[in-house]
Design an enzyme around this catalytic site. Sequence first.
Site, mmCIF file in Angstrom:
data_model
loop_
_atom_site.group_PDB
_atom_site.id
_atom_site.type_symbol
_atom_site.label_atom_id
_atom_site.label_comp_id
_atom_site.label_asym_id
_atom_site.label_seq_id
_atom_site.Cartn_x
_atom_site.Cartn_y
_atom_site.Cartn_z
ATOM 1 N N GLY A 109 0.712 -2.238 4.077
ATOM 2 C CA GLY A 109 1.829 -1.331 3.781
ATOM 3 C C GLY A 109 2.215 -0.487 4.979
ATOM 4 O O GLY A 109 2.778 0.601 4.819
ATOM 5 N N ILE A 110 1.974 -0.978 6.188
ATOM 6 C CA ILE A 110 2.284 -0.177 7.396
ATOM 7 C C ILE A 110 3.784 0.038 7.569
ATOM 8 O O ILE A 110 4.206 1.010 8.198
ATOM 9 C CB ILE A 110 1.675 -0.833 8.662
ATOM 10 C CG1 ILE A 110 1.706 0.173 9.844
ATOM 11 C CG2 ILE A 110 2.385 -2.149 9.017
ATOM 12 C CD1 ILE A 110 0.903 -0.257 11.044
ATOM 13 N N GLN B 50 6.708 4.134 3.936
ATOM 14 C CA GLN B 50 6.726 5.551 4.349
ATOM 15 C C GLN B 50 5.346 6.001 4.834
ATOM 16 O O GLN B 50 5.181 6.475 5.969
ATOM 17 C CB GLN B 50 7.151 6.434 3.169
ATOM 18 C CG GLN B 50 6.967 7.926 3.481
ATOM 19 C CD GLN B 50 7.179 8.826 2.285
ATOM 20 O OE1 GLN B 50 8.230 9.439 2.180
ATOM 21 N NE2 GLN B 50 6.183 8.953 1.408
ATOM 22 N N SER C 285 5.924 -0.187 -5.161
ATOM 23 C CA SER C 285 5.632 1.220 -5.429
ATOM 24 C C SER C 285 6.683 1.921 -6.295
ATOM 25 O O SER C 285 6.579 3.118 -6.514
ATOM 26 C CB SER C 285 5.491 1.965 -4.097
ATOM 27 O OG SER C 285 6.764 2.097 -3.487
ATOM 28 N N SER D 260 -2.506 6.779 -7.745
ATOM 29 C CA SER D 260 -1.297 7.576 -7.954
ATOM 30 C C SER D 260 -1.437 8.550 -9.114
ATOM 31 O O SER D 260 -2.061 8.233 -10.141
ATOM 32 C CB SER D 260 -0.138 6.616 -8.247
ATOM 33 O OG SER D 260 0.968 7.330 -8.746
ATOM 34 N N GLU E 89 0.775 9.031 -11.076
ATOM 35 C CA GLU E 89 1.457 8.345 -12.172
ATOM 36 C C GLU E 89 0.439 7.839 -13.212
ATOM 37 O O GLU E 89 0.766 7.691 -14.381
ATOM 38 C CB GLU E 89 2.265 7.198 -11.564
ATOM 39 C CG GLU E 89 3.293 6.558 -12.440
ATOM 40 C CD GLU E 89 4.495 7.427 -12.810
ATOM 41 O OE1 GLU E 89 4.773 8.428 -12.138
ATOM 42 O OE2 GLU E 89 5.135 7.082 -13.808
ATOM 43 N N TYR F 242 3.513 -0.023 -13.444
ATOM 44 C CA TYR F 242 3.010 0.459 -12.145
ATOM 45 C C TYR F 242 1.749 1.308 -12.362
ATOM 46 O O TYR F 242 0.726 1.104 -11.694
ATOM 47 C CB TYR F 242 4.099 1.286 -11.453
ATOM 48 C CG TYR F 242 3.616 2.047 -10.242
ATOM 49 C CD1 TYR F 242 3.476 1.412 -9.009
ATOM 50 C CD2 TYR F 242 3.305 3.414 -10.320
ATOM 51 C CE1 TYR F 242 3.033 2.122 -7.883
ATOM 52 C CE2 TYR F 242 2.869 4.118 -9.207
ATOM 53 C CZ TYR F 242 2.725 3.474 -7.995
ATOM 54 O OH TYR F 242 2.283 4.172 -6.890
#
Length: 342
Positions: free
Chosen positions: A12-13, A16, A93, A134, A136, A157
């Site tokens: 995931g580089i 963000q 995401s 997360s 979430e 998710y």
Amino acid sequence: MAKGKRTALITGITGQDGSYLAEFLLARGYVVYGVIRRSSTFNIDRIEHLYQDPHARDYRLRLVYGNLTDASRITQLLAEIRPDEIYNLGAQSHVKVSFEQPEYTGDVDAVGVTRLLESVRSLGLKSRIYQACSSEMFGNAPAPQSEATAMLPRSPYAAAKAYAFWMCRTYREAYGLFIANGILFNHESPRRGPTFVTRKITRAVARIKAGLQDKLYLGNLDARRDWGYAPDYVEGMWRMLQQRQPDDFVLATGESHSVREFCELAFARVNLDWRRYVKRDKRYLRPAEVDHLCGDAAKARRVLGWKPRVTFTELVNLMVDADVEAVQAGRDDFRSEERWFK
Ligand code: NAP
Ligand code: G4F
């Protein structure tokens, strides 16, 4: 592998957090391997400024192709690189998109983590692992939420992230792997993807101010989130892997605000009244909503010495200012996802 330097692998580089984490680790002398997905457009806008010539002596940012859906490639990369630290940030995401692509979200965000853990375990690596969980996962559990709060996922998710959390706990306890679960509350920046609500608002503010757009359509304005600044949070990820023992940590500001409040402040930054421009559109509502997230990061403060530096108002202002500057400089890229999917 470079001798004497600490080595980190980031999935995931290109996202963000991955981009800020790469900056952070490079500044500390790490050799950073970034896993990117092959795509027909080369998607590295967020890390382009970190480019290093592969022939340079101090070449420390190295991109490699890979995918969390591809177990053999993950194993091959880990066997070759044998990183000291692994930051697993790769994910589908977007919560709303996870309702549209539940199976794929589970494949990447849940089973993808198992693939990574199995590779580390079967290769006998001593790599320390950071797993991007997360807030979430808490769903509508009452705020403030901490490491002790029950998980009540309300989206594909969140369910996938909860599975990943428990797999990491399982591999830590069963096999003694050093794995830290970071339970991060929302964190934003000018690099935030344009369909997350904060960036959608700040981009619209800049475009409305410049006369390029006349309305902003949003869903639920009452949802409350604990919004921090992404660079503060990537430092927390790193701190988790510098501890003697692996553990789970909440990172949050401890303050929550509604989407409505975010709008008010963002439009006020450019002297506009948000009520004239913001319209409701049902298409942005979710099949199930998480109403109120507000984190208690006391453990991270105590154990990691971590605390957020940027306040809510500062965050809104810096995001609006960055988007205003981008529009003025003609860098406002409105052919993006946001235009097609809003
Ligand atoms: P982001 O901007 O959406 O970035 C996601 C990254 O994952 C991108 O680099 C993306 O690559 C990559 N990715 C997607 N699918 C992949 C796959 N199948 N294999 C390998 N890589 C894949 O997300 P973010 O905001 O930086 O968040 C980083 C992580 O923290 C994510 O796991 C997210 O779920 C989690 N998280 C974020 C927040 C937050 O508020 N930002 C809060 C809690 C947790 P492409 O560029 O090719 O799409
Ligand atoms: O910005 P959001 O899409 O972020 P959400 O759903 O909180 O998820 C983000 O934070 C999680 C941490 O809690 C991460 F794990 C996850 O990866 C992601 O980074 O939505 C925030 C709130 C929601 O309540 C949503 O319903 O804003 C509300 N909202 C209202 N109108 C909207 C909109 N969200 C989006 N994306 N677009 C709207 O038009």
